[in-house]
Motif scaffolding. Sequence first.
Motif, PDB file in Angstrom:
ATOM      1  N   ASN A  43      -3.534   2.842  -7.130  1.00 37.07           N
ATOM      2  CA  ASN A  43      -4.627   3.792  -6.955  1.00 37.07           C
ATOM      3  C   ASN A  43      -5.743   3.826  -8.024  1.00 37.07           C
ATOM      4  O   ASN A  43      -6.003   4.732  -8.475  1.00 37.07           O
ATOM      5  CB  ASN A  43      -3.867   5.249  -7.031  1.00 37.07           C
ATOM      6  N   ILE A  44      -6.205   2.496  -8.096  1.00 36.85           N
ATOM      7  CA  ILE A  44      -7.304   2.686  -9.215  1.00 36.85           C
ATOM      8  C   ILE A  44      -8.439   2.584  -8.507  1.00 36.85           C
ATOM      9  O   ILE A  44      -8.708   2.504  -7.148  1.00 36.85           O
ATOM     10  CB  ILE A  44      -7.260   1.013 -10.073  1.00 36.85           C
ATOM     11  N   LEU A  52       0.346  -2.087 -17.600  1.00 37.15           N
ATOM     12  CA  LEU A  52      -0.395  -1.034 -16.803  1.00 37.15           C
ATOM     13  C   LEU A  52      -1.883  -0.950 -17.117  1.00 37.15           C
ATOM     14  O   LEU A  52      -2.631  -0.640 -16.260  1.00 37.15           O
ATOM     15  CB  LEU A  52       0.065   0.300 -16.642  1.00 37.15           C
ATOM     16  N   PHE A  78      -5.955   2.684   0.803  1.00 39.94           N
ATOM     17  CA  PHE A  78      -6.370   3.822   0.997  1.00 39.94           C
ATOM     18  C   PHE A  78      -5.511   4.765   1.947  1.00 39.94           C
ATOM     19  O   PHE A  78      -5.394   4.217   3.248  1.00 39.94           O
ATOM     20  CB  PHE A  78      -7.862   3.827   1.271  1.00 39.94           C
ATOM     21  N   LEU A  79      -4.977   5.764   1.662  1.00 45.85           N
ATOM     22  CA  LEU A  79      -4.193   6.699   2.620  1.00 45.85           C
ATOM     23  C   LEU A  79      -5.494   6.970   3.819  1.00 45.85           C
ATOM     24  O   LEU A  79      -6.441   7.282   3.524  1.00 45.85           O
ATOM     25  CB  LEU A  79      -3.888   7.799   2.190  1.00 45.85           C
ATOM     26  N   GLU A 119      -6.956  -1.251  -5.335  1.00 42.73           N
ATOM     27  CA  GLU A 119      -8.182  -0.038  -5.215  1.00 42.73           C
ATOM     28  C   GLU A 119      -7.600   0.879  -4.341  1.00 42.73           C
ATOM     29  O   GLU A 119      -7.483   0.478  -3.076  1.00 42.73           O
ATOM     30  CB  GLU A 119      -9.305  -0.582  -4.785  1.00 42.73           C
ATOM     31  N   GLY A 120      -7.430   2.291  -4.459  1.00 49.54           N
ATOM     32  CA  GLY A 120      -6.806   3.323  -3.453  1.00 49.54           C
ATOM     33  C   GLY A 120      -6.556   4.429  -4.033  1.00 49.54           C
ATOM     34  O   GLY A 120      -6.985   4.956  -5.178  1.00 49.54           O
ATOM     35  N   ASN A 121      -5.405   5.181  -3.355  1.00 50.29           N
ATOM     36  CA  ASN A 121      -5.417   6.491  -3.561  1.00 50.29           C
ATOM     37  C   ASN A 121      -3.907   6.851  -3.318  1.00 50.29           C
ATOM     38  O   ASN A 121      -3.823   8.154  -3.119  1.00 50.29           O
ATOM     39  CB  ASN A 121      -6.329   7.579  -3.198  1.00 50.29           C
ATOM     40  N   ILE A 122      -2.955   5.797  -3.239  1.00 48.66           N
ATOM     41  CA  ILE A 122      -1.537   6.067  -2.739  1.00 48.66           C
ATOM     42  C   ILE A 122      -0.934   6.709  -4.206  1.00 48.66           C
ATOM     43  O   ILE A 122      -1.298   6.423  -5.149  1.00 48.66           O
ATOM     44  CB  ILE A 122      -0.627   5.067  -2.010  1.00 48.66           C
ATOM     45  N   PRO A 123       0.159   7.317  -4.058  1.00 46.57           N
ATOM     46  CA  PRO A 123       0.989   7.825  -5.185  1.00 46.57           C
ATOM     47  C   PRO A 123       1.395   6.763  -6.023  1.00 46.57           C
ATOM     48  O   PRO A 123       1.657   6.964  -7.372  1.00 46.57           O
ATOM     49  CB  PRO A 123       2.041   8.590  -4.675  1.00 46.57           C
ATOM     50  N   HIS A 124       1.777   5.604  -5.641  1.00 48.43           N
ATOM     51  CA  HIS A 124       2.534   4.470  -6.370  1.00 48.43           C
ATOM     52  C   HIS A 124       1.389   3.984  -7.228  1.00 48.43           C
ATOM     53  O   HIS A 124       0.378   3.753  -7.033  1.00 48.43           O
ATOM     54  CB  HIS A 124       2.895   3.289  -5.410  1.00 48.43           C
ATOM     55  N   GLY A 125       1.704   3.915  -8.677  1.00 47.98           N
ATOM     56  CA  GLY A 125       1.261   3.740  -9.901  1.00 47.98           C
ATOM     57  C   GLY A 125       0.396   2.286  -9.788  1.00 47.98           C
ATOM     58  O   GLY A 125      -0.757   1.828 -10.333  1.00 47.98           O
ATOM     59  N   TRP A 126       0.868   1.264  -8.584  1.00 50.98           N
ATOM     60  CA  TRP A 126       0.369   0.109  -8.740  1.00 50.98           C
ATOM     61  C   TRP A 126      -0.742   0.003  -7.669  1.00 50.98           C
ATOM     62  O   TRP A 126      -1.598  -0.929  -7.334  1.00 50.98           O
ATOM     63  CB  TRP A 126       1.197  -1.051  -8.255  1.00 50.98           C
ATOM     64  N   GLN A 141      -6.224   7.254  -9.416  1.00 47.22           N
ATOM     65  CA  GLN A 141      -6.720   8.305  -8.617  1.00 47.22           C
ATOM     66  C   GLN A 141      -5.864   8.683  -7.395  1.00 47.22           C
ATOM     67  O   GLN A 141      -6.139   8.397  -6.231  1.00 47.22           O
ATOM     68  CB  GLN A 141      -8.018   7.947  -8.238  1.00 47.22           C
ATOM     69  N   PRO A 142      -4.363   8.808  -7.746  1.00 49.19           N
ATOM     70  CA  PRO A 142      -3.615   9.272  -6.304  1.00 49.19           C
ATOM     71  C   PRO A 142      -4.296  10.306  -5.439  1.00 49.19           C
ATOM     72  O   PRO A 142      -4.709  11.562  -6.227  1.00 49.19           O
ATOM     73  CB  PRO A 142      -2.333   9.457  -7.018  1.00 49.19           C
ATOM     74  N   ALA A 143      -3.950  10.293  -4.351  1.00 46.95           N
ATOM     75  CA  ALA A 143      -4.496  11.353  -3.359  1.00 46.95           C
ATOM     76  C   ALA A 143      -3.232  12.440  -3.297  1.00 46.95           C
ATOM     77  O   ALA A 143      -3.386  13.544  -2.807  1.00 46.95           O
ATOM     78  CB  ALA A 143      -4.968  10.950  -2.195  1.00 46.95           C
ATOM     79  N   VAL A 144      -2.186  11.861  -3.680  1.00 46.77           N
ATOM     80  CA  VAL A 144      -0.793  12.660  -3.334  1.00 46.77           C
ATOM     81  C   VAL A 144       0.224  12.245  -4.169  1.00 46.77           C
ATOM     82  O   VAL A 144       0.319  11.016  -4.567  1.00 46.77           O
ATOM     83  CB  VAL A 144      -0.469  12.732  -1.906  1.00 46.77           C
ATOM     84  N   LYS A 145       1.069  13.146  -4.802  1.00 45.68           N
ATOM     85  CA  LYS A 145       2.273  12.715  -5.442  1.00 45.68           C
ATOM     86  C   LYS A 145       3.336  13.441  -5.428  1.00 45.68           C
ATOM     87  O   LYS A 145       3.088  14.792  -5.134  1.00 45.68           O
ATOM     88  CB  LYS A 145       1.928  12.905  -7.043  1.00 45.68           C
ATOM     89  N   TRP A 190       6.617   5.651 -14.509  1.00 47.10           N
ATOM     90  CA  TRP A 190       6.219   4.363 -14.778  1.00 47.10           C
ATOM     91  C   TRP A 190       4.591   4.258 -15.077  1.00 47.10           C
ATOM     92  O   TRP A 190       3.963   3.753 -15.964  1.00 47.10           O
ATOM     93  CB  TRP A 190       6.405   3.136 -13.909  1.00 47.10           C
ATOM     94  N   SER A 191       3.792   4.823 -14.026  1.00 50.47           N
ATOM     95  CA  SER A 191       2.287   4.964 -14.177  1.00 50.47           C
ATOM     96  C   SER A 191       1.990   6.240 -14.776  1.00 50.47           C
ATOM     97  O   SER A 191       1.019   5.855 -15.593  1.00 50.47           O
ATOM     98  CB  SER A 191       1.800   4.912 -12.561  1.00 50.47           C
ATOM     99  N   ARG A 228      10.211   7.977   5.431  1.00 49.64           N
ATOM    100  CA  ARG A 228       9.794   7.937   4.207  1.00 49.64           C
ATOM    101  C   ARG A 228      10.888   8.340   3.379  1.00 49.64           C
ATOM    102  O   ARG A 228      10.802   7.803   2.184  1.00 49.64           O
ATOM    103  CB  ARG A 228       8.523   8.460   4.098  1.00 49.64           C
TER     104      ARG A 228
END
Lengths: 506, 506
Positions: free
Chosen positions: A350-351, A315, A376-377, A341-348, B450-454, B421-422, A173
Amino acid sequence: MSVERWDVFELVLEGPETGNPFTEQTIEGVFRCKWETVSVTGFYDGGGVYKIRFMPSFAGVYEYTVRTSFNEPVTGTFCAEEASGENHGPVRVANRYHFAYEDGTPYFCLGTTAYVWDLQTGERIAETLSTLRESAFNKIRFCILPKHYDYNLNEPRSYPFVGEPMDSSVLNRENFMQYDNQSEGNSWDFSRFNPDHFRHIEYCIQELGKLGIEADLIVMHPYDRWGFSCMSKEEDDRYWNYVLARFSAYRNVWWSLANEYDLMYDKSTEDWERFASLICAGDPYGHLRSIHNCIPFYDYSRPWVTHCSIQRQDLYKTAELVPEWRERYGKPVVLDEIAYEGNIPHGWGNISGQEMVRRFWEAVCRGGYPGHGETFLNREGVLWWSHGGKLHGESHKRFQFLLDLWKESPGNGLMPCDEFWSEVCAVPEMSLTQPVRAKEYYLIYYSFMQPAVKEYHIDDETEYQLNVIDTWNMTIEDRGIVKGKFTVQLPGRPYMAIQLKRIRHG
Amino acid sequence: MSVERWDVFELVLEGPETGNPFTEQTIEGVFRCKWETVSVTGFYDGGGVYKIRFMPSFAGVYEYTVRTSFNEPVTGTFCAEEASGENHGPVRVANRYHFAYEDGTPYFCLGTTAYVWDLQTGERIAETLSTLRESAFNKIRFCILPKHYDYNLNEPRSYPFVGEPMDSSVLNRENFMQYDNQSEGNSWDFSRFNPDHFRHIEYCIQELGKLGIEADLIVMHPYDRWGFSCMSKEEDDRYWNYVLARFSAYRNVWWSLANEYDLMYDKSTEDWERFASLICAGDPYGHLRSIHNCIPFYDYSRPWVTHCSIQRQDLYKTAELVPEWRERYGKPVVLDEIAYEGNIPHGWGNISGQEMVRRFWEAVCRGGYPGHGETFLNREGVLWWSHGGKLHGESHKRFQFLLDLWKESPGNGLMPCDEFWSEVCAVPEMSLTQPVRAKEYYLIYYSFMQPAVKEYHIDDETEYQLNVIDTWNMTIEDRGIVKGKFTVQLPGRPYMAIQLKRIRHG
């Protein structure tokens, strides 16, 4: 073999295996019926097998002549039957901003994205197809070429060319970005395709077809460590022509020239325009064509672009800009990425489910076509957005409800109505071929606003059936018939809508 | 009488009651100490009483001479004591985009709106003051003149002029708009003020002062059935001068020339600029000055405008535009209306508590100053936005938490940081007078995402205290000290933030 109108008629010929059949042999056919004459190109499928495919646009008797570089011409006839069941033909632009199948059935585009679901294990692919079967989606965007990106460091099930990939054991990563858009460490013969890879894509297209889902094929993309994104012009064109020869006859194919074309730094506008010319020449059926941005939009007013394939540029404002884009381009506005829709760090990515569903309704009520995706992670590292699999979010559960309601609107599409400042109001799009009476139907969406009461006054005479809709909880409440000035009591929470359907007497 | 620096020194004189003292008599004073000489204008307070007020900007001995049209000059001295307790002086612009009290204490503007709370019954006014006492608000916008509008059809407790109002028994929710911006049916003597009305406003200003709340006085507005919005130039100017003479000496006064100036169709830019000149001449203390829009912004770059007083122009993007406005005007950006939390039908008055709190955080983390308001329907017809009373929403409960956190930032204000950016990132505003070291402090807000990690990486050396903040549930979680590249686990729900505070060693 029984072939329906808009099915694939395929002719298989045997030919030489020696030399490089991909570059040295040709196969061309002409298919003719009372109403059309179509020239098509065939392809080498490996193992001495050559194929040519044709999609009849009419029911009736077709005659064909197929000429090859290695044999005498082959002629024959076949009969295309009338279409049956869910076969409505390819999707076309209809009524300027909307879509319909070729048989005239309105198509309300409700898509999702799973970039390389097709290149996962057979088990995962089966799971994805099963998820799609249960879903409301009628389009999916995916890639022909494998994807290299965050959460996408694994090897694909197969490669499009003969050769060896770079050693991916060095990837993690932290360093994967260094291998972006490059070819080092790979050894491919770009002049020799791997027919297995393409046959498998065909399998996916066909399986989607059985589910009534359009295959929005992303032919190029920048997330690449194998050098597929930085081939020479000659190699690019050969790849395009092979893709066109293999896939064009499937009625559910759409062409997306690229995902995030603007990140493919090796390609210029000239290249994209050349690929567009290849499509226009190599796909005789005129499947839908577009190209997807990361930041700057491609010029969607180019004549070959059939519809906008938009990734939001802002955004915060996404679906809300549909009317502006409709006006600017005069084409259907498909929002192929409005965040996931999700929860990853990327701003695109995680809504929330609420925000996704809100964006869908905003788009629909403005005469646009929203697209879904999910990030979703999870421990398995299986994210719908790339790998398919199962859906974990909340938004997808609300789309069938939206689609059913959407389909109730007269005509084959909605357009935004400027009558109100705050709520979003949709009315049926007017058209010459499917005239809709004015004041026929209203779909009014309150988005994040939460009025406890609203007043309306369409006119003094027209009677409407009033329904109050909870777009999140998926309820439709019959509030009876209203006329003149009327008041709508609402629950004072977000994501509500109302529907006004004109009552016809006599 | 003991007067502190920035308190009001008031001199009361007796004079003629005959004729029209408002137009026929004058009272002018000069106040002088070692550091300033200030000319001020007095006013007739009815019943043969004339008053002149002065706010000393320094501690020390003041001499004064007051000249009237009806008597010999009066001279005297008084001593202004040092300020004590919560007396920090008037609020000034500090550091270009921010505010501070005159004694240098940073002022983090967190306002609300209750347009005519001051013109309700005594009981309601007491209730409003009690609500404000329990709140985090340190500014309130309200009108000197009564308000005529939806939910505002009742009579005010008093009128600013001598005379009779129109018969309001004809009014209802259907027809009230017809009486907008008009004078018919009223009979006022615009040359005779009603001192009771203004004395009552002073009471309100003073009570707010005791609570440490700035009184953002809206001097004109268009929601009017009494003709106060369409007086002649001469009448307007006399009103302005009376207001200035009475209220300028209160340290917690701000001037808002108008609410929704652009709906006052009788007034031109020339008029607003003339009123601004009257303020600059008539308020020797230089209180903050602005003017509030409905749709088009007033030109906030005009030199007399001390800060932007913005009503959002876009239904969706509000606080998100703060950086653009900061750059355009180079002044503090106060978002005096970003929609109201509530459930009324009007599109500006029905956002949720979550959305209001989100807009507050967006504004703060972008270096702006958000404003609150509340519009919940209820049987009594008492809406905070206009009448004050009690608060019924959810957002106001989260503002003290925000304010406490806001005040932790070094310097006297935040500015947006473009690094991401986000997420929305704020860092301390740099200034020459209050230098803040780079990389000192970060406040990062994730809004609806709603990120789960950053992951972050400020640099390799600096140590930071990391706090994870739930802006809705109002929790601050201590995550210890981080350095170099670090990962933040988050709960994967909206409205989260993090705070990074540089650790100082030795």
